[in-house]
Design an enzyme around this catalytic site. Structure first.
Site, PDB file in Angstrom:
ATOM      1  N   GLU A 100      29.649  49.773  40.161  1.00 59.16           N
ATOM      2  CA  GLU A 100      31.054  50.346  39.463  1.00 59.16           C
ATOM      3  C   GLU A 100      30.975  51.563  39.729  1.00 59.16           C
ATOM      4  O   GLU A 100      30.182  52.523  39.905  1.00 59.16           O
ATOM      5  CB  GLU A 100      31.119  49.941  38.007  1.00 59.16           C
ATOM      6  N   CYS A 154      35.208  47.893  40.642  1.00 59.52           N
ATOM      7  CA  CYS A 154      33.966  47.319  41.156  1.00 59.52           C
ATOM      8  C   CYS A 154      33.642  47.200  42.568  1.00 59.52           C
ATOM      9  O   CYS A 154      32.859  46.713  43.150  1.00 59.52           O
ATOM     10  CB  CYS A 154      33.854  45.859  40.252  1.00 59.52           C
TER      11      CYS A 154
END
Length: 602
Positions: free
Chosen positions: A546, A503
């Protein structure tokens, strides 16, 4: 304002009560050119018997840093042990350090004293509180979604090019391949696939952590988000009704708790003077049925056990009311957080009311979620993320999946029907309990989960893998994996493919580089090579995204390769010797020719 008054205000926080490591800080100088923070902590805590609580290194590569301790005695002990100590050929210098000034006071002084600074911030000051909150929490709120995706793709490519360039810099043998591939993949040495959109862009978050503080407009206790951070000079909290990434039921739950705080005799916690009680509220929501879990964090300060018991009962009674149940609140916890000494165990949330878990669904699997367990904040986006990982992995029934940092088992359980077995490991024991319960909930028999730090537990977990074809999937915290875990993955030759999910891609490029480094005394196995990368937008209206990267193990040199390499070396050596002989022969002939007229003359 006199200079003395200014200084008093900047350091007043040291006398307000509450612990601050700034009181017990040392400056350590004369450090070697190459060292690691983990190495230094090991030296200080284990070898020298010190008790360092925090190390602050202003910049990587600096030959000095700050180390903080719990009291004067421990600080003085550290100075005595470290000053003059020989480490890595260097003589260390340790002495007491001046505490840092209060950043909040410092910023306020700067804003009043520096007219130019005030002028440059006029645009921000002229904005409404709502606009400033949106800018702070969802900075892309006023950008069309397709444009947001283009910005994120551009940033991801920039990060991956930095990674590519670092590999090119440190590994000369890969340069020709990298340069050839860059002509194919538009400047990268591997494929970067188009970003995947989030299926939901409004109200997509299933978890938020809200701060309890004072609204600078209403002057009332408010549950919301900070308009800025403490070091930047802001402690004001603004309400969240205007934010488009929070579900409506979650906003209602926040207002219900806010009403409780305002009716309470206890004030919000203040990071300025360490007084007050209510600190933050974590809200988790199931997208399956909109059930809501609240985790109320507070500092008990000097409340007695009897007073705390009374408060807990008040919370229970309040959240049984129709207003609370109407917005879907099904579970309530309280988390008592106070300053801890180093080594003290973090207290766990205490269950007060309703169910102990909420349940959500990803790719047809049900998952129970506890207060502290990791679960992707965008459930619909997680389905895209996990299905993409499955498709990229080339998993089959003979594969073993090693799920590193498995959380509640979401990734591994989604992979389970595609592979022979799943072995997951996770630091948080409660999450491992959830993962095991989730396997039972979904009647999945080929998954096992273990608790422990990845850098210590991974070797034992990998030893349990039955298959020769191991696929590792890594979804670590923002900072990435510990180097010990990377080394274990590199050195186990059965790991053929590795899926890395991050992330915060900019924070984990060192992990990427270490996976691809040439073999060495530490990294025994053949390196991995990046094959393709796929961004998935899990966080619309923010800058975050992500990233999935597929790495494949490079082919190990075979006996035939070694023999061919030896033959090539021998051939090159023969050619070189032959060339040298020819050069020498030609040189002698030329010398003789040049000498002939001299001889004739003589």
């Amino acid at each position: 304002m006199s200079e003395e008054t200014s200084n008093n205000e900047e350091y007043a926080y040291l006398d307000r009560g509450g612990f601050s490591s700034e009181k017990f800080k040392i400056e350590l100088r004369g450090l070697p050119k190459f060292y690691g923070i983990a190495e230094l902590k090991k030296l200080m805590n284990h070898k020298l018997g010190l008790s360092v609580s925090k190390i602050k290194r202003p910049k990587v590569g600096n030959h000095w840093l700050y180390a903080c301790f719990q009291n004067d005695e421990e600080r003085d002990k550290a100075i005595a042990a470290l000053n003059g100590y020989q480490w890595k050929g260097k003589s260390l210098i340790a002495e007491a350090a001046k505490p840092a000034p209060d950043p909040l006071v410092k910023r306020k002084q700067e804003s009043t004293e520096n007219v130019k600074r005030q002028k440059t911030s006029d645009d921000q000051e002229n904005k409404s509180q709502e606009e400033r909150l949106k800018d702070a929490v969802t900075p892309y709120w006023n950008i069309p979604y397709d444009e947001q995706l283009k910005l994120k793709e551009k940033e991801i490519k920039h990060i991956l090019m930095k990674f590519d360039n670092e590999v090119w810099r440190i590994d000369k043998q890969k340069r020709s391949k990298i340069e050839a591939n860059r002509k194919i993949y538009n400047g990268l040495s591997f494929e970067l696939r188009p970003i995947q959109k989030s299926p939901v862009t409004e109200g997509y978050r299933n978890k938020c952590e809200f701060t309890v503080g004072m609204d600078e407009e209403t002057k009332k206790p408010t549950v919301g988000f900070r308009l800025g951070c403490y070091w930047a000079g802001s402690v004001a909290v603004a309400p969240v009704e205007c934010l488009n990434h929070i579900p409506e039921n979650m906003k209602k739950a926040v207002l219900v708790f806010q009403d409780f705080v305002r009716k309470s005799d206890l004030a919000p916690y203040s990071p300025v003077d360490y007084k007050g009680y209510w600190k933050c509220l974590t809200v988790r929501q199931s997208t399956q049925n909109n059930d809501i879990m609240l985790i109320i964090a507070m500092d008990p300060q000097t409340l007695s056990n009897e007073e705390l018991d009374k408060l807990k009962q008040e919370i229970i009674e309040y959240f049984k009311l129709d207003e609370a149940t109407a917005c879907g609140i099904k579970s309530v916890y309280i988390h008592l957080i106070s300053k801890r000494r180093v080594g003290e165990e973090t207290p766990k949330p205490i269950h007060l009311l309703g169910t102990t878990h909420i349940v959500d669904t990803i790719l047809g699997r049900q998952f129970r979620i506890s207060p502290e367990a990791f679960f992707q904040v965008n459930t619909a986006g997680a389905e895209i993320l996990y299905q993409s990982a499955i498709d990229m992995s080339q998993v089959n029934e003979q594969s073993t999946l090693i799920d590193v940092c498995c959380g509640t088992g979401t990734i591994g359980l989604c992979f389970a029907k595609h592979c022979g077995e799943v072995l997951g490991l996770e630091l948080i024991e409660k999450a491992v309990e959830d993962a095991k319960a989730n396997a039972q909930l979904n009647n999945i028999k080929n998954c096992n989960f273990y608790s422990g730090k990845a850098e210590y537990t991974l070797p034992a977990v990998m030893a349990r893998a039955a298959a020769d074809d191991i696929i590792a999937i890594v979804d670590p915290p923002r900072a990435g994996l510990h180097m010990n875990a990377i080394t274990t993955l590199r050195n186990n030759k059965r790991v053929k493919r590795l899926i890395y999910i991050s992330c915060s891609p900019a924070s984990v490029t060192k992990n990427f580089v270490d996976l691809t480094r040439a073999s060495s005394k530490t990294l025994h196995g053949a390196p991995f090579s990046p094959v393709c990368a796929l961004p998935v937008d899990m966080f619309p209206h923010t800058k975050h995204v992500e990233l999935i990267v597929l790495f494949e193990r490079e082919r190990e040199p075979t006996t035939s390769d070694v023999e061919k390499s030896a033959d090539k070396i021998a051939e090159d050596k023969t050619v070189k010797e032959s060339k040298e002989e020819n050069d020498e022969s030609n040189g002698n002939s030329e010398a003789n020719m040049n000498a002939s007229p001299v001889n004739e003359a003589s």
